[in-house]
Design an enzyme around this catalytic site. Structure first.
Site, short mmCIF file in Angstrom:
data_model
loop_
_atom_site.label_atom_id
_atom_site.label_comp_id
_atom_site.label_asym_id
_atom_site.label_seq_id
_atom_site.Cartn_x
_atom_site.Cartn_y
_atom_site.Cartn_z
N TRP A 189 92.86 -66.12 -46.18
CA TRP A 189 92.93 -67.49 -46.68
C TRP A 189 91.75 -68.36 -46.24
O TRP A 189 91.79 -69.57 -46.40
CB TRP A 189 94.24 -68.13 -46.20
CG TRP A 189 95.43 -67.30 -46.58
CD1 TRP A 189 96.13 -67.35 -47.75
CD2 TRP A 189 96.04 -66.27 -45.79
NE1 TRP A 189 97.14 -66.42 -47.73
CE2 TRP A 189 97.11 -65.74 -46.55
CE3 TRP A 189 95.78 -65.74 -44.52
CZ2 TRP A 189 97.92 -64.71 -46.07
CZ3 TRP A 189 96.59 -64.71 -44.05
CH2 TRP A 189 97.65 -64.21 -44.82
N ASP A 190 90.69 -67.76 -45.68
CA ASP A 190 89.54 -68.52 -45.18
C ASP A 190 89.96 -69.49 -44.08
O ASP A 190 89.54 -70.64 -44.06
CB ASP A 190 88.86 -69.26 -46.34
CG ASP A 190 87.54 -69.90 -45.92
OD1 ASP A 190 86.96 -69.47 -44.90
OD2 ASP A 190 87.10 -70.85 -46.60
N MET A 191 90.80 -69.02 -43.16
CA MET A 191 91.25 -69.86 -42.05
C MET A 191 90.37 -69.64 -40.82
O MET A 191 90.84 -69.36 -39.72
CB MET A 191 92.71 -69.57 -41.74
CG MET A 191 93.66 -70.02 -42.82
SD MET A 191 93.64 -71.82 -43.03
CE MET A 191 94.43 -72.02 -44.61
N ASN B 242 92.19 -74.16 -47.49
CA ASN B 242 91.10 -73.74 -46.62
C ASN B 242 90.15 -74.88 -46.26
O ASN B 242 89.24 -74.71 -45.46
CB ASN B 242 90.32 -72.58 -47.23
CG ASN B 242 89.66 -72.94 -48.53
OD1 ASN B 242 90.29 -73.45 -49.45
ND2 ASN B 242 88.37 -72.67 -48.63
#
Length: 772
Positions: free
Chosen positions: A452-454, A573
């Site tokens: 999730w582009d965390m 994000n």
């Protein structure tokens, strides 16, 4: 004629609501919109028949709408108003004498519609006076310790590093500006850098810099990496250095968060390059400048310049550079770098490198793809391609001999197929490295198998937290995109505030997997799971469209894996917290931050279906991310209504205070207005998104720009209530700082230059505020 036009309007709205309502019901959504569409159509028919029953029907519908809205959202004005606004607005048409007189019998009474309208207005008036989502409370005011550790020998009047000291606290011991007199702040001086957004610039051209103050100078950088020194008293330019980075459409970001100052303890004061400013550039250089003159320090590296692409397995121009100021500790300058998200799997390494601060010689390199080998690589050798990188700011505890690195994810962010064991270990984590050798001392992961582009986006904040028995514990506060705040013992990485593993949704695409559990800190700003009733819109129509879109997306709560049908990612994000981090008061041991809430969507596209390469199709937070070399591309972006506003209901941004000793959130208030988000300058305090960071002073004041309305604000740290605001000439998506002159006069400085991703007004302003 007016009754016919009114009927046509009701009928058209009814038709739209009925058609959309059928689709929503088919998706197991609320039947209200279908019922509303039928009522609008029946009202239109009755009007054309000149029947007074139109008024009775519509009056009952107003009451039904009011009851439905209260059942869904209580007395939250911003949600009640959008559910009932169109309904009440059209009711006023039915109240017009020109309409009522043309109904059969003439002069139809007001009250069948008028009384329901009056009831709705009374409810609206009441809801405006309360905020059911506001959390009232106060932070403790007493100092827990009288002489806290600030991290580094920095005079109270100075601001030597991005977060003032190596601890990154964004806290100043200055006390001239207080909660009582902050309302009197006025502009002391304004400087314009001259670095303005160019027609050929990439979309995310942004002013994110926090200036430094050393002696009587301020030092800062601009989006195109000019380094500038200003007189701290007057704001007049002392020198300017332009590294001529040019324009490159393949850069994902065009920004500079700050420069790094260094005073050589072995140099004779006043000699050339005895004090230096290190400038990172968007063409992958690190340049050493004389802090007095702005001239290049040729004794550093190759003619004063380090070339950061050295040792990279791939080197397409514009794909790698450092957007954040490096850290200096133990005679070393330590730097990471940003890679272009989701362009290609052939990315540069996320290696962290330590160079001799005087000569530029490589001392150690820590590559998460080969973490056990920290000795400098040899000629012809390369680092691990596409290993998790660190694009944000580091923190340092020289006493412990540790540097703390926030790490991102491997490209592509949304696809975890074929990741190595090391990527699975280090992705989206905080890593503590030995300053002398680069050896890993501990790692704390904040997301498992991140899809999730965390990235861990923020500088970890260091302070000592006092236990109930009076024992101080060296702590680290790590803000994350998903909203968790990790409060760790910075010696070991073990939680001070508990962290547990919680079940997470499954269902990743074929060939991938998702982690069955994800970590959750007991101190968290994660929002509740979204429901259909949380969908929002200016009118019933765009709100209905958001509800339909919500049901069409895959969503089983936070950490729902990306999918071919499209997945709702919440928090998105963009992050609950981002590079602006948080500010802490190490005396009171409290924290001030700006949690932001924006849902995003991600939809995977099989490689065979990815469109041919186009000029604007590259990795970013919006649009098509090609992910060349991966089995899928991905379409990403914020979850917006047909009108371009967030589909989820506000607030989208808060200010919040936390007692770090107890881990309790004391208050949480809506932050910012839609003043600069709408065609009309409406000062409605909805609570808007923002990106940037806060700063705290010992005077009990917290300062924050960041929000997408163009203001710098001051808040009471104890209560979180706004005390003062100043209109900025451009977006203030940076972090303010403060300093004092020799006469004790305190200044607050804010950079206003806008942010490309959030669409705020661009500019080139550096503004100082002081008391008259």
């Amino acid at each position: 004629m007016i009754i016919v036009l009114t009927a046509v309007l009701f009928g058209a709205i009814g038709l739209v609501l009925a058609i959309g309502g059928v689709e929503l019901v088919a998706l197991s959504g609320s039947p209200f919109y279908l019922a509303a569409g039928i009522v609008f159509i029946l009202t239109a028919i009755l009007l054309l028949m000149r029947r007074k029953a139109a008024l009775w029907l519509y009056g009952l519908f107003i009451l039904a709408t009011l009851g439905w809205a209260i059942l869904e959202v209580g007395f939250d004005w911003w949600q009640l108003g959008t559910r009932g606004g169109l309904v009440i607005l059209l009711a006023f048409l039915l109240l017009l004498p020109a309409v009522r007189r043309r109904l059969s019998g003439g002069d139809a009474p007001l009250w069948p519609v008028g009384i329901p309208v009056l009831i709705a207005l009374v409810v609206a008036g009441y809801s405006i006076t309360i905020d059911p989502l506001d959390k009232e409370g106060t932070l403790p005011t007493e100092a827990v310790v009288q002489t806290p550790a600030y991290g580094g020998e920095v005079a109270d009047a100075e601001w030597h590093q991005y977060g003032r000291t190596p601890f990154g606290q964004r806290y100043s011991p200055l006390t001239q500006i207080t909660t009582e007199n902050v309302k009197d702040l006025k502009v002391a001086w304004t400087y314009q850098t001259g670095d303005v957004k160019q027609p050929g610039d990439v979309g995310e051209t942004t002013y994110q810099v926090t200036p430094l103050k050393v002696g009587n100078r301020l030092y800062l950088c601009t989006p195109h990496n000019w380094a500038i020194a200003l007189d701290a008293a007057t704001g007049k330019e002392v020198w300017k250095y332009d590294p001529n980075v040019g324009l490159n459409p393949d850069r994902q970001h065009q920004t500079c968060r700050g420069v790094t100052y260094y005073a050589d303890p072995a140099a004779t004061a006043g000699t050339e390059c005895a004090t230096r400013v290190y400038l990172p550039t968007s063409d992958a250089r690190l340049i050493a400048l004389d802090a007095e003159s702005g001239k290049i320090c040729t004794s550093f590296a190759e003619g004063g310049i380090l070339h950061l692409e050295t040792g990279m397995p791939y080197n397409p121009a514009g794909y790698y550079y450092s957007t954040s100021p490096p850290a200096i500790a133990d005679g070393k300058i330590i730097i990471g770098g940003a890679v272009n998200d989701n362009y290609s799997t052939q990315e540069q390494s996320g290696v962290i490198r330590a160079y001799d601060v005087n000569t530029g010689a490589l001392i150690w390199n820590w590559d998460s793809g080969n973490p056990g080998q920290t000795q400098p690589i040899g000629p012809g050798e390369t680092y691990t391609a596409n290993s998790p990188n660190s694009w944000s700011v580091f923190s340092v505890d020289e006493q412990l001999g540790l540097i703390y690195i926030p790490l991102g994810n491997q490209v592509p962010d949304q696809i975890g197929i074929g990741r190595s064991e090391n990527v699975e270990k280090y992705s989206s984590s905080i890593v503590a490295l030995d300053i002398k050798t680069g050896a890993e001392r501990w790692v704390r992961q904040t997301v498992h198998h991140d899809l999730w582009d965390m990235d861990v986006p923020a500088q970890p904040v260091l302070l000592d937290i006092t236990r109930p028995d009076g024992t101080p514990v060296p702590a680290l506060v790590g803000p994350t995109k998903q909203g968790d705040l990790y409060v760790l013992d910075r010696r070991t990485g073990e939680p001070i505030i508990p962290v547990s593993e919680q079940p997470a949704p499954g269902g990743a695409v074929e060939g991938d997997f998702s982690s069955p559990t994800q970590p959750l800190s007991a101190l968290s700003f994660r929002p509740p799971r979204l429901e259909e009733k949380n969908m929002w819109g200016v009118t019933l129509i765009d709100q209905m469209a958001c509800r339909i879109a919500f049901h069409k997306l895959k969503y089983e709560g936070q950490y729902t894996p990306p999918s071919l049908q499209g997945t709702l990612v919440y928090p998105g994000n963009f992050g609950t917290f981002n590079w602006g981090s948080v500010a802490v008061d190490p005396e009171r041991q409290v924290m001030f931050g700006m949690p932001t809430y924006l849902a995003f969507t991600s939809r995977l596209v099989p490689r065979a279906d990815v469109p041919p390469r186009g000029q604007d199709e590259k990795g970013s937070e919006q649009g098509l991310n090609r992910n060349d070399g991966a089995p899928y591309g991905v379409y990403m972006g914020p979850f917006l209504s047909p009108l371009g506003i967030p589909c989820q209901a506000p607030p989208w941004g808060y200010v919040a205070g936390v007692d770090l000793r107890t881990g309790q959130i004391a208050y949480k208030h809506r932050n910012g207005t839609v003043m600069d988000m709408t065609p009309l300058p409406l000062p409605f305090k909805v609570g808007v998104p923002g990106i940037g960071g806060p700063m705290i002073t010992k005077g009990g004041v917290a300062f924050l720009g960041a929000a997408v309305d163009n203001y710098l604000r001051a808040y009471d740290l104890t209560t979180g209530r706004e005390l003062w605001k100043a209109r900025l000439p451009a977006g203030g998506q940076a972090t303010p700082m403060t300093y004092a002159l020799d006469d004790g006069k305190q200044y607050v400085v804010m950079v206003a230059g806008g942010h490309g991703s959030v669409g705020t007004k661009p500019g080139d302003y550096v503004m100082a505020f002081t008391l008259p």
